[in-house]
Motif scaffolding. Structure first.
Motif, PDB file in Angstrom:
ATOM      1  N   GLY A   1      51.359 -63.908  21.234  1.00 55.47           N
ATOM      2  CA  GLY A   1      50.565 -65.088  20.940  1.00 55.47           C
ATOM      3  C   GLY A   1      51.165 -66.371  21.468  1.00 55.47           C
ATOM      4  N   ASN A   2      52.198 -66.294  22.285  1.00 54.95           N
ATOM      5  CA  ASN A   2      52.834 -67.488  22.844  1.00 54.95           C
ATOM      6  C   ASN A   2      52.828 -67.397  24.363  1.00 54.95           C
ATOM      7  OD1 ASN A   2      53.513 -68.280  20.208  1.00 54.95           O
ATOM      8  ND2 ASN A   2      55.358 -67.041  20.290  1.00 54.95           N
ATOM      9  N   THR A   3      52.588 -68.532  25.007  1.00 53.65           N
ATOM     10  CA  THR A   3      52.605 -68.562  26.467  1.00 53.65           C
ATOM     11  C   THR A   3      54.039 -68.748  26.932  1.00 53.65           C
ATOM     12  OG1 THR A   3      52.132 -70.919  26.351  1.00 53.65           O
ATOM     13  CG2 THR A   3      50.267 -69.442  26.663  1.00 53.65           C
ATOM     14  N   VAL A   4      54.869 -67.738  26.734  1.00 49.64           N
ATOM     15  CA  VAL A   4      56.280 -67.815  27.069  1.00 49.64           C
ATOM     16  C   VAL A   4      56.636 -66.679  28.008  1.00 49.64           C
ATOM     17  CG1 VAL A   4      56.939 -68.984  24.949  1.00 49.64           C
ATOM     18  CG2 VAL A   4      56.885 -66.502  25.010  1.00 49.64           C
ATOM     19  N   LEU A   5      57.849 -66.756  28.545  1.00 47.12           N
ATOM     20  CA  LEU A   5      58.295 -65.792  29.548  1.00 47.12           C
ATOM     21  C   LEU A   5      58.389 -64.382  28.988  1.00 47.12           C
ATOM     22  CD1 LEU A   5      59.358 -65.537  32.481  1.00 47.12           C
ATOM     23  CD2 LEU A   5      61.661 -65.877  31.560  1.00 47.12           C
ATOM     24  N   PHE A   6      58.823 -64.238  27.738  1.00 46.00           N
ATOM     25  CA  PHE A   6      59.025 -62.921  27.140  1.00 46.00           C
ATOM     26  C   PHE A   6      57.829 -62.481  26.313  1.00 46.00           C
ATOM     27  CE2 PHE A   6      63.974 -63.079  27.053  1.00 46.00           C
ATOM     28  CZ  PHE A   6      63.966 -63.012  28.432  1.00 46.00           C
ATOM     29  N   ALA A   7      56.613 -62.865  26.734  1.00 45.43           N
ATOM     30  CA  ALA A   7      55.429 -62.542  25.937  1.00 45.43           C
ATOM     31  C   ALA A   7      55.202 -61.037  25.825  1.00 45.43           C
ATOM     32  CB  ALA A   7      54.199 -63.216  26.538  1.00 45.43           C
ATOM     33  N   LEU A   8      55.481 -60.284  26.894  1.00 42.65           N
ATOM     34  CA  LEU A   8      55.300 -58.827  26.838  1.00 42.65           C
ATOM     35  C   LEU A   8      56.375 -58.141  26.018  1.00 42.65           C
ATOM     36  CD1 LEU A   8      54.172 -57.848  30.452  1.00 42.65           C
ATOM     37  CD2 LEU A   8      52.794 -57.946  28.383  1.00 42.65           C
ATOM     38  N   GLY A   9      57.545 -58.773  25.921  1.00 40.49           N
ATOM     39  CA  GLY A   9      58.629 -58.184  25.134  1.00 40.49           C
ATOM     40  C   GLY A   9      59.097 -56.864  25.708  1.00 40.49           C
ATOM     41  N   ILE A  10      59.375 -55.933  24.815  1.00 37.64           N
ATOM     42  CA  ILE A  10      59.913 -54.627  25.191  1.00 37.64           C
ATOM     43  C   ILE A  10      58.809 -53.584  25.307  1.00 37.64           C
ATOM     44  CG2 ILE A  10      60.275 -53.770  22.845  1.00 37.64           C
ATOM     45  CD1 ILE A  10      62.829 -53.557  25.743  1.00 37.64           C
ATOM     46  N   MET A  11      57.535 -53.999  25.185  1.00 39.33           N
ATOM     47  CA  MET A  11      56.426 -53.041  25.177  1.00 39.33           C
ATOM     48  C   MET A  11      56.351 -52.167  26.426  1.00 39.33           C
ATOM     49  SD  MET A  11      53.297 -55.091  23.367  1.00 39.33           S
ATOM     50  CE  MET A  11      52.166 -53.783  23.839  1.00 39.33           C
TER      51      MET A  11
ATOM     52  N   LEU B   1      43.680 -68.278  41.642  1.00 37.96           N
ATOM     53  CA  LEU B   1      44.534 -67.160  42.028  1.00 37.96           C
ATOM     54  C   LEU B   1      46.011 -67.530  41.936  1.00 37.96           C
ATOM     55  CD1 LEU B   1      44.646 -64.267  43.135  1.00 37.96           C
ATOM     56  CD2 LEU B   1      44.552 -65.228  45.452  1.00 37.96           C
ATOM     57  N   GLY B   2      46.347 -68.788  42.275  1.00 38.86           N
ATOM     58  CA  GLY B   2      47.747 -69.201  42.208  1.00 38.86           C
ATOM     59  C   GLY B   2      48.301 -69.147  40.797  1.00 38.86           C
ATOM     60  N   LEU B   3      47.524 -69.654  39.843  1.00 33.88           N
ATOM     61  CA  LEU B   3      47.964 -69.614  38.456  1.00 33.88           C
ATOM     62  C   LEU B   3      48.056 -68.176  37.952  1.00 33.88           C
ATOM     63  CD1 LEU B   3      48.716 -71.122  35.870  1.00 33.88           C
ATOM     64  CD2 LEU B   3      46.281 -71.225  35.305  1.00 33.88           C
ATOM     65  N   ALA B   4      47.112 -67.336  38.384  1.00 36.75           N
ATOM     66  CA  ALA B   4      47.154 -65.932  37.980  1.00 36.75           C
ATOM     67  C   ALA B   4      48.420 -65.252  38.481  1.00 36.75           C
ATOM     68  CB  ALA B   4      45.917 -65.201  38.512  1.00 36.75           C
ATOM     69  N   ALA B   5      48.793 -65.522  39.738  1.00 27.10           N
ATOM     70  CA  ALA B   5      50.005 -64.915  40.291  1.00 27.10           C
ATOM     71  C   ALA B   5      51.242 -65.393  39.542  1.00 27.10           C
ATOM     72  CB  ALA B   5      50.116 -65.249  41.787  1.00 27.10           C
ATOM     73  N   VAL B   6      51.300 -66.678  39.205  1.00 20.41           N
ATOM     74  CA  VAL B   6      52.456 -67.214  38.487  1.00 20.41           C
ATOM     75  C   VAL B   6      52.577 -66.584  37.107  1.00 20.41           C
ATOM     76  CG1 VAL B   6      53.433 -69.289  37.450  1.00 20.41           C
ATOM     77  CG2 VAL B   6      52.511 -69.382  39.764  1.00 20.41           C
ATOM     78  N   VAL B   7      51.462 -66.502  36.385  1.00 19.85           N
ATOM     79  CA  VAL B   7      51.490 -65.949  35.031  1.00 19.85           C
ATOM     80  C   VAL B   7      51.852 -64.472  35.046  1.00 19.85           C
ATOM     81  CG1 VAL B   7      50.067 -65.417  33.021  1.00 19.85           C
ATOM     82  CG2 VAL B   7      49.894 -67.657  34.103  1.00 19.85           C
TER      83      VAL B   7
ATOM     84  N   GLY C   1      64.607 -66.647  25.463  1.00 22.08           N
ATOM     85  CA  GLY C   1      63.483 -66.460  26.383  1.00 22.08           C
ATOM     86  C   GLY C   1      62.160 -66.922  25.817  1.00 22.08           C
ATOM     87  N   PHE C   2      62.071 -67.060  24.494  1.00 22.13           N
ATOM     88  CA  PHE C   2      60.841 -67.540  23.866  1.00 22.13           C
ATOM     89  C   PHE C   2      60.699 -69.049  23.968  1.00 22.13           C
ATOM     90  CE2 PHE C   2      61.753 -63.490  21.969  1.00 22.13           C
ATOM     91  CZ  PHE C   2      60.519 -62.892  21.870  1.00 22.13           C
ATOM     92  N   GLN C   3      61.728 -69.715  24.445  1.00 17.84           N
ATOM     93  CA  GLN C   3      61.666 -71.161  24.641  1.00 17.84           C
ATOM     94  C   GLN C   3      61.327 -71.525  26.079  1.00 17.84           C
ATOM     95  OE1 GLN C   3      61.915 -72.749  21.783  1.00 17.84           O
ATOM     96  NE2 GLN C   3      62.474 -70.809  20.798  1.00 17.84           N
ATOM     97  N   VAL C   4      61.111 -70.530  26.935  1.00 20.46           N
ATOM     98  CA  VAL C   4      60.775 -70.777  28.346  1.00 20.46           C
ATOM     99  C   VAL C   4      59.274 -70.569  28.518  1.00 20.46           C
ATOM    100  CG1 VAL C   4      61.225 -70.126  30.737  1.00 20.46           C
ATOM    101  CG2 VAL C   4      63.055 -69.951  29.026  1.00 20.46           C
ATOM    102  N   PRO C   5      58.487 -71.630  28.658  1.00 18.00           N
ATOM    103  CA  PRO C   5      57.027 -71.473  28.772  1.00 18.00           C
ATOM    104  C   PRO C   5      56.611 -71.026  30.165  1.00 18.00           C
ATOM    105  CG  PRO C   5      57.605 -73.771  28.904  1.00 18.00           C
ATOM    106  CD  PRO C   5      58.899 -73.038  28.651  1.00 18.00           C
ATOM    107  N   LEU C   6      55.456 -70.372  30.228  1.00 11.85           N
ATOM    108  CA  LEU C   6      54.878 -70.028  31.524  1.00 11.85           C
ATOM    109  C   LEU C   6      54.232 -71.268  32.131  1.00 11.85           C
ATOM    110  CD1 LEU C   6      53.196 -66.611  30.654  1.00 11.85           C
ATOM    111  CD2 LEU C   6      55.183 -66.960  32.115  1.00 11.85           C
ATOM    112  N   PRO C   7      54.429 -71.508  33.424  1.00 12.59           N
ATOM    113  CA  PRO C   7      53.884 -72.728  34.052  1.00 12.59           C
ATOM    114  C   PRO C   7      52.357 -72.762  33.980  1.00 12.59           C
ATOM    115  CG  PRO C   7      55.534 -71.672  35.458  1.00 12.59           C
ATOM    116  CD  PRO C   7      55.237 -70.718  34.351  1.00 12.59           C
TER     117      PRO C   7
END
Length: 440
Positions: free
Chosen positions: A68-78, A151-157, A31-37
């Protein structure tokens, strides 16, 4: 003697659990290899390397090194950990929730379901916080777009971060159910260990005497590991005596047991609470434009930061132990089961005796945790190139998490061996002494 590792691998059930655990952890790391658009990974990588401050480094290390990475699992298990902590506290404060916890497996199933539901709004709040404090301030090209983030980018992120947190929660529960050990703890441990190559590489690149620095860090890390294991295994045993009961010619009871009180009973929870509360003044002062005061609260090796951090760790250590460990309930249970502490009257006197011992043990644990909490900042100030979440890998906080999870995993594996190979009084497979005699 057979190698324990080979015994684990030869056992089909244990081998399957180990493979499932490793496979799910591998999926988690993918999941750390999947970047956020629409995001720029270079800026966040620089932020994680030291520009985010001590609080950013701690949160990034605890979330698996991905904040510190713009990836899908940035929040992790927090978010899931936060929800679990909330229900742990509510279970001791709310009588209704405590009654549900005492219902056994059915009650625990309800608590787990509520924890999953609460994880979603917590993930949304954390994603909004990250967006407005980091992503929305597009002063150094955090996004790939040329204009202001819309707003579109905010919703995606935000949706991407929330979906990633829910997926990580699901992976953790699969590990708990079908693997070995606690899934959430193993995910945190895997995230911390995964930062080792990058941490050492950063030190090598920024230090001309990298060889001596790495040897010093390894020696310091081994010393901290030994101390953490010593404290984690340390406990104060209160002797317990069961009353003897006579039934006809038979005498029951009279056994001697111990009530163990661990030195570090609170684990890493006081550090987590103290770090979360410590971020509030720095964020408020930064928002109000009082950069001098905000800088004092973000200076990890400054006097104000170290002093307030240690005070907060002491407070939350006593708060957590007094909340989770109830001497009155223990004294009542001992009296109901015909047990007592030798030389202490059952009831209120036993409760006071246990409470006094608990306070002294908690004091020793609080001193240890306070040193662990401020150690990364002190290491950062002395070692060049070691900043942000890199310090928290080689510092005391991450070591405390990794060692605690590793010790729990070893206990689980030993339990698997005992369940599989327990011989009892039939050791050696010889059978009873009369089994091979004629006429027996």
């Amino acid at each position: 003697m057979t190698n324990p590792v080979l015994q684990l691998l030869k056992t089909p059930e244990t081998r399957q659990k180990i493979l499932v655990t490793l496979g799910l952890l591998a999926c988690y790391r993918l999941g750390f290899q999947v970047p956020l658009p629409g995001t720029n990974p270079d800026y966040m990588a620089r932020l994680a390397s030291g520009g985010g401050g001590a609080a950013f480094g701690f949160l990034s290390a605890f979330s698996g090194g991905a904040l510190g990475n713009t990836v899908l699992f940035a929040l992790g298990i927090m978010p899931y950990i936060s929800a679990s902590i909330i229900f742990s506290i509510l279970g001791k404060v709310s009588p209704k929730l405590e009654a549900i916890q005492k219902e056994g497996a059915a009650g625990q199933k309800k608590i787990n379901q509520w924890t999953r539901l609460v994880t979603v709004p917590i993930a949304i709040i954390q994603a909004l916080f990250i967006w407005f404090t980091v992503y929305a301030n597009d002063t150094e090209g955090i996004t790939m777009s040329t204009g202001e983030p819309g707003l579109g980018l905010a919703a995606v992120v935000i949706l991407g971060l929330v979906a990633g947190a829910i997926l990580v929660m699901w992976i953790g529960e699969l590990i708990t159910e079908y693997g070995i050990g606690n899934g959430a703890s193993l995910i945190i441990m895997a995230g911390i260990i995964a930062t080792m190559p990058a941490s050492l590489s950063a030190v090598v690149q920024q230090d001309s005497q990298a060889y001596n620095t790495i040897l010093t860090l390894v020696a310091l890390w081994l010393t901290i590991v030994v101390l953490v294991v010593f404290i984690q295994k340390g406990e104060r045993r209160i002797p317990i005596q069961y009353a003897r009961l006579s039934r006809g010619r038979r005498v029951y009871g009279g056994q001697k047991h111990f009530l163990p009180l661990k030195v570090n009973m609170a684990g890493v929870m006081p550090i987590i609470f103290a770090s979360a509360l410590f971020m509030i003044p720095s964020v408020v002062f930064e928002t109000l434009g009082w950069r001098y005061l905000a800088g004092m609260f973000m200076d990890a090796d400054g006097f104000i930061y170290v002093s307030i951090s240690m005070v907060l760790v002491f407070f939350f250590c006593f708060f957590w132990n007094n909340l989770m460990f109830q001497p009155d309930d223990i004294a009542t249970n001992l009296r109901e089961h015909g047990a007592f502490v030798p030389g202490i009257r059952p009831g209120q006197k036993t409760s006071q005796h246990i409470k006094a011992i608990l306070q002294r043990v908690t004091l020793a644990g609080a001193v240890f945790l306070a040193i662990v909490a401020v150690l990364p900042g002190l290491i950062t100030a002395k070692v060049p190139g070691l900043q942000g979440n890199l310090a928290y890998f080689l510092g005391g906080t991450s070591v405390l998490i990794v060692v605690g999870v590793a010790m729990d995993l070893v206990d689980k594996l030993n339990a698997q061996l005992v369940m599989r190979n327990y011989e009892g009084f039939m050791k050696g497979g010889a059978g009873p002494a009369w089994a091979g005699k004629k006429g027996a």
